[in-house]
Design a protein around this motif. Structure first.
Motif, PDB file in Angstrom:
ATOM      1  N   GLU A   1      -6.637  -0.505  -4.996  1.00 38.30           N
ATOM      2  CA  GLU A   1      -7.600   0.151  -4.103  1.00 38.30           C
ATOM      3  C   GLU A   1      -7.697   1.640  -4.433  1.00 38.30           C
ATOM      4  OE1 GLU A   1      -6.156  -0.650  -0.169  1.00 38.30           O
ATOM      5  OE2 GLU A   1      -5.784  -2.695  -0.838  1.00 38.30           O
TER       6      GLU A   1
ATOM      7  N   SER B   1     -10.955  14.987  -3.024  1.00 35.11           N
ATOM      8  CA  SER B   1      -9.665  14.378  -2.737  1.00 35.11           C
ATOM      9  C   SER B   1      -9.775  12.879  -2.969  1.00 35.11           C
ATOM     10  CB  SER B   1      -9.209  14.701  -1.313  1.00 35.11           C
ATOM     11  OG  SER B   1     -10.229  14.395  -0.399  1.00 35.11           O
ATOM     12  N   GLY B   2      -8.623  12.243  -3.202  1.00 36.79           N
ATOM     13  CA  GLY B   2      -8.639  10.811  -3.498  1.00 36.79           C
ATOM     14  C   GLY B   2      -7.269  10.198  -3.386  1.00 36.79           C
ATOM     15  N   ILE B   3      -7.254   8.897  -3.196  1.00 41.72           N
ATOM     16  CA  ILE B   3      -5.998   8.133  -3.168  1.00 41.72           C
ATOM     17  C   ILE B   3      -6.199   6.880  -4.015  1.00 41.72           C
ATOM     18  CG2 ILE B   3      -4.290   6.948  -1.737  1.00 41.72           C
ATOM     19  CD1 ILE B   3      -5.072   8.580   0.612  1.00 41.72           C
TER      20      ILE B   3
ATOM     21  N   THR C   1     -18.569   9.721  -0.072  1.00 40.82           N
ATOM     22  CA  THR C   1     -17.311   8.967  -0.205  1.00 40.82           C
ATOM     23  C   THR C   1     -17.487   7.753  -1.096  1.00 40.82           C
ATOM     24  OG1 THR C   1     -17.778   7.588   1.733  1.00 40.82           O
ATOM     25  CG2 THR C   1     -16.539   9.607   2.120  1.00 40.82           C
ATOM     26  N   PHE C   2     -16.376   7.328  -1.679  1.00 39.84           N
ATOM     27  CA  PHE C   2     -16.330   6.040  -2.366  1.00 39.84           C
ATOM     28  C   PHE C   2     -15.072   5.334  -1.908  1.00 39.84           C
ATOM     29  CE2 PHE C   2     -14.805   3.223  -5.693  1.00 39.84           C
ATOM     30  CZ  PHE C   2     -15.926   2.399  -5.838  1.00 39.84           C
ATOM     31  N   SER C   3     -15.198   4.054  -1.628  1.00 43.38           N
ATOM     32  CA  SER C   3     -14.050   3.267  -1.217  1.00 43.38           C
ATOM     33  C   SER C   3     -14.186   1.899  -1.862  1.00 43.38           C
ATOM     34  CB  SER C   3     -14.049   3.170   0.312  1.00 43.38           C
ATOM     35  OG  SER C   3     -13.109   2.217   0.725  1.00 43.38           O
ATOM     36  N   GLY C   4     -13.205   1.522  -2.680  1.00 48.20           N
ATOM     37  CA  GLY C   4     -13.321   0.236  -3.365  1.00 48.20           C
ATOM     38  C   GLY C   4     -12.070  -0.124  -4.123  1.00 48.20           C
TER      39      GLY C   4
ATOM     40  N   PRO D   1       0.807  -1.226   0.000  1.00 50.04           N
ATOM     41  CA  PRO D   1       0.000   0.000   0.000  1.00 50.04           C
ATOM     42  C   PRO D   1       0.836   1.270   0.000  1.00 50.04           C
ATOM     43  CG  PRO D   1      -0.722  -1.534   1.683  1.00 50.04           C
ATOM     44  CD  PRO D   1       0.593  -2.026   1.185  1.00 50.04           C
TER      45      PRO D   1
ATOM     46  N   GLY E   1     -17.211  -1.077  -5.095  1.00 51.19           N
ATOM     47  CA  GLY E   1     -16.989  -0.674  -3.710  1.00 51.19           C
ATOM     48  C   GLY E   1     -18.203  -0.018  -3.102  1.00 51.19           C
TER      49      GLY E   1
ATOM     50  N   ALA F   1      -9.974   5.401  -3.284  1.00 54.95           N
ATOM     51  CA  ALA F   1     -10.940   6.067  -2.401  1.00 54.95           C
ATOM     52  C   ALA F   1     -11.095   7.520  -2.831  1.00 54.95           C
ATOM     53  CB  ALA F   1     -10.475   5.988  -0.956  1.00 54.95           C
TER      54      ALA F   1
ATOM     55  N   LYS G   1       1.553   4.963  -3.325  1.00 54.69           N
ATOM     56  CA  LYS G   1       0.245   5.593  -3.474  1.00 54.69           C
ATOM     57  C   LYS G   1       0.278   6.741  -4.473  1.00 54.69           C
ATOM     58  CE  LYS G   1      -1.244   4.709   1.148  1.00 54.69           C
ATOM     59  NZ  LYS G   1      -0.971   5.319   2.447  1.00 54.69           N
TER      60      LYS G   1
ATOM     61  N   VAL H   1     -13.142  11.285  -1.632  1.00 59.48           N
ATOM     62  CA  VAL H   1     -13.948  12.023  -0.663  1.00 59.48           C
ATOM     63  C   VAL H   1     -14.390  13.331  -1.310  1.00 59.48           C
ATOM     64  CG1 VAL H   1     -13.921  13.265   1.521  1.00 59.48           C
ATOM     65  CG2 VAL H   1     -12.905  11.003   1.382  1.00 59.48           C
TER      66      VAL H   1
END
Lengths: 180, 297
Positions: A57, A48-50, A92-95, A18, A114, A59, A21, A61
């Motif tokens: 992965e 914002s995002g990663i 948010t999205f997380s997946g 991880p 996600g 995400a 990034k 926001v």
């Protein structure tokens, strides 16, 4: 002994993955509502995002109160009455990106799978999109539909001709490699 | 279970659990910082009932305000409970910035023109700033009576009145907002034997939402230097009002019941002649329509 070494090696790999990034440095999320009486659109660039290309992965926001509308009163109603931004300030999205291959040149078609959270309601979604890796940058684009009722966002009967039941969302973002 | 199998099971368990934690971790990393959330929509309109609210119009928005007060309900059926008489104010308010606004209006009572400027000094922010504070300055010009109709000459300055006020409001939760506004009214020309040029008052107003588009409101304006034993023609009361706010898209309808005929702050504070507790109550409304004049950015 060899087995132990193998185990440690495996753990190191899974834990260091991880670290590589990419962070979202530029982007816009736009939504469109096409109804009988009125077309409404709003833009948000304060997202914002990663993204971790190693594990696929991803995400995002999105601060809800940063959607910019042409009509400022509409923006206020969006925050006060529909999104309830003081209660649920973020979407948010997380997946993960299914079908993504790291280091593959050119545009790839992927599916983001996600949890999408809007207005305090979390749904498992599958969203189609494209991704392009170019050296230290990654471009992601996506277009999908959101049904307001799925996220308990209610349209008053008086305004059903002004606000569509299903909203089109367009995402265009650039991720940049963040050295650790 | 053979050692190889258990190792495989262990590794896959670690990998899976780690992956699911990491997925949340990315999100956690993004939501570490608290968001700066300004508190909006403390009141539905720039007026609560008779008095002003802390609200300013967003930049580029023009609000048309159409206010009406009818006669006294206790006049009875002969005047259709006051509906035969109507007192009107037509007004415009424009947001120069999100915090700075200007307004213009004209009231049928006294044929008064009013202009004002309001500036939001502080905006309530969750976890940072507990209240919203707006200042407001008003200039009134009374055009009635005409110079030619007056026995003694009236100078231009005699027709002027000023109001300065500080509005402090807090939205306690999604539904409940409370406001206090100390204000000072200066009228250049009064009957000095029974009136004072400068009057002080303290307004208290509240709003409670019933649904997301419907709210009930209440307002009480205490006069702080009321003169007791005024002659009958000069007896004044504190302005009291109750209302319902209905919001539909670009319109806000405020239906009100109040003992004041005043449609501007000067008149509400210093010229309220109805005794609320004896039923001198007027029905009225404020209707606003907002237009967006500027394009994005």
């Amino acid at each position: 002994m060899r087995r132990k070494f193998f185990l440690v090696g495996f753990l190191v790999v899974t834990f260091t993955a991880p670290a590589q990034k990419f962070v979202l440095t530029e982007g816009v999320i736009t939504f469109f509502s096409k109804a009988t009486l009125e077309d409404i659109s709003a833009e948000n660039t304060k997202i914002s995002g990663i993204f971790n290309p190693g594990t696929h992965e991803i995400a995002f926001v999105i601060p809800n109160n940063q959607f910019q509308f042409e009509k400022k009163l509409m923006q206020q109603h969006f925050n006060e009455k529909y999104m309830e931004s003081d209660k649920f300030p973020r979407s948010t999205f997380s997946g993960t990106l299914k079908g993504f291959e790291n280091f593959k040149p050119g545009e790839q078609v992927v599916t983001a799978v996600g949890e999408l959270t809007i207005h305090g309601v979390t749904k498992i979604v599958e969203v189609p999109g494209t991704i392009e890796v170019a050296q230290d940058r990654i471009f992601i684009k996506s277009k999908f539909m959101i049904k307001l009722a799925d996220y308990s966002i209610k349209i008053p009967q008086l305004l059903w001709q002004n606000i569509a039941e299903t909203i089109e969302v367009a995402v265009a973002v650039t991720f940049t490699h963040k050295p650790q | 279970m053979t050692p190889m199998k258990s190792l495989f099971a262990f590794v896959s368990l670690v990998t899976i659990s780690h992956a699911s934690i990491a997925q949340g971790e990315l999100l956690l990393e993004l939501t570490k910082e608290p968001l700066d959330v300004p508190v909006i929509a403390t009141f539905k309109g720039t007026r609560v009932i008779n008095g002003q609210s802390v609200e300013t119009k967003p930049r580029g928005s023009l609000e048309f305000i159409f206010s009406h007060r009818f006669g006294r309900i206790n006049e009875g059926a002969y005047t259709l409970w006051g509906l035969d008489d109507a007192f009107v104010r037509l007004g415009l308010e424009y947001g120069i910035t999100d915090r700075l606004g200007v307004g213009l209006g004209r009231t049928s009572v006294d044929k008064t023109f009013d202009s004002y400027i309001r500036y939001k000094l502080l905006q309530q922010h969750i976890g940072k700033m507990p209240v919203t504070i707006t200042t407001l300055g008003t200039l009134n010009y009374k055009t009635s009576p005409k110079n030619s109709d007056s026995i003694e000459p009236i100078k231009t300055t005699d027709r002027l009145a000023y109001v300065a006020q500080l509005l402090i409001a807090r939205k306690f939760n999604q539904n409940f907002s409370l406001q206090v506004n100390p204000l000072v009214v200066n009228r250049n020309r009064v009957n000095q034997t029974v009136e004072t040029n400068t009057d002080f008052a303290l307004g208290i107003a509240g709003r409670h939402k019933i649904t997301r588009s419907l709210a009930i409101t209440g307002e009480y304006i205490f006069r702080l230097n009321d003169k007791p034993n005024s002659p009958p023609d000069y007896i004044r009361y504190d302005a009291i009002g109750f209302g319902i706010d209905i919001e539909t898209g670009g319109h806000v309808f405020q239906l009100v019941f109040t003992n004041s005929l005043g449609l501007i702050d000067r008149a509400v504070v210093t010229e309220t002649t109805g005794n609320f507790w004896e039923g001198d109550i007027h029905f009225g409304f404020n209707i606003t329509r907002t237009f967006q004049l500027t394009r994005k950015k």
